[in-house]
Design an enzyme around this catalytic site. Sequence first.
Site, PDB file in Angstrom:
ATOM      1  CB  SER A   1      -0.895  -0.006   1.261  1.00 65.04           C
ATOM      2  OG  SER A   1      -1.518   1.249   1.428  1.00 65.04           O
TER       3      SER A   1
ATOM      4  CE1 TYR B   1      -3.715  -0.071   5.172  1.00 64.16           C
ATOM      5  CE2 TYR B   1      -4.235  -2.396   5.416  1.00 64.16           C
ATOM      6  CZ  TYR B   1      -3.970  -1.301   4.611  1.00 64.16           C
ATOM      7  OH  TYR B   1      -3.961  -1.438   3.244  1.00 64.16           O
TER       8      TYR B   1
ATOM      9  CE  LYS C   1      -1.623  -4.350   3.320  1.00 63.96           C
ATOM     10  NZ  LYS C   1      -1.860  -5.707   2.750  1.00 63.96           N
TER      11      LYS C   1
END
Length: 337
Positions: free
Chosen positions: A124, A149, A153
């Site tokens: 991302s 979150y 990544k």
Amino acid sequence: MKILVTGGAGFIGSHTVVELLNAGFSPVIIDDLSNSKKSVLQGLKNITGIDLPFYEGDCNDRDLLKKVISAEGIEGVIHFAAYKAVGESVDQPLKYYRNNVGSLVTLLEVLSELKIKNLVFSSSCTVYGQPDIVPVSESTPRKPAESPYGNTKTIGEDILRDTIKSGAALSIISLRYFNPIGAHPSAEIGELPTGVPNNLVPYITQTAIGIRKKLTVFGNDYNTKDGSNVRDFIHVVDLAKAHVSALNLLKKSEAPFYDVFNVGTGTGNSVLEIIETFEKVNDLKLNYEIGPRRSGDVEQIYGNVDKARDIMGWQVEKTLDDSLRDAWAWEKKINNK
Ligand code: WQD
């Protein structure tokens, strides 16, 4: 070539399954249905005419992964399966580290044990944090993630890099997504947010259809062209096609191989521009107001996507109008309007 698509019943996963079939691959789906519905499989059948092999399960389940990969003769994996709600990750970090990081480690262990070479990882643009300069290229320094979150990544990419450095017989590509929006033009599959949408476009379409009373624009006092945040909004079908291009590059690569690509349009659009475009394309007025900033929001980010064009031969084909038209058609379809 049989490809395991983890999280393949999800928003990006399901659209990628369609493009894999269009490109002659044979996708197999594994999904725990924690953020998707089995009805997606019917949508996929309506588009492709095929009953796709589907396994309900968790990618932390090593035995299940081994069973599916062996039984199906899998030769490559696209790993979407992860939790992705930024706000929830702040409240429940361990849930995110267990699932997003744990499942990647489990998958990598199974791939090396079964000697599967090809892996595409769903990363991302969040790894860039708040960039000093836009557009961001793949060599733009990553910054501390704004959320657990986003950190999963960043950690995921580091795990892949270190695994390759250890000499693993793997060829891996990380695709850094920007903001996926829209739906399949058939309106058979699309975004299915659970509860109140965090993301902008589903909130817009739910407001337009009457599920939400009003959209709040989270701040218009940023240092951008119209004061609202700028993002790189990419049609989910274009994003799906990037995974086919990545697999084709991996097929030609010699292990160990690792590379990273931005997958975006290369253009920045503001939140207010999205609203205006949505209204114009769909000939309607949207009920919205300007509200306070949302904490953790990045002021502006959009991608330099030359590398994907030059090395993978991929670039977007759809326009912002296409994305917002398809998003609205999908919202109407799932509300039988
Ligand atoms: C976009 C813009 C909001 C809702 C996140 C993750 C990213 C990826 C995509 C998973 C922002 C504004 C939003 C609303 C608003 N996640 N907005 N009113 O935050 O850019 O990215 O989702 O794949 O990793 O970080 O996406 O759609 O939440 O917000 O004004 O009701 O829309 O402030 O500027 P974001 P988003």
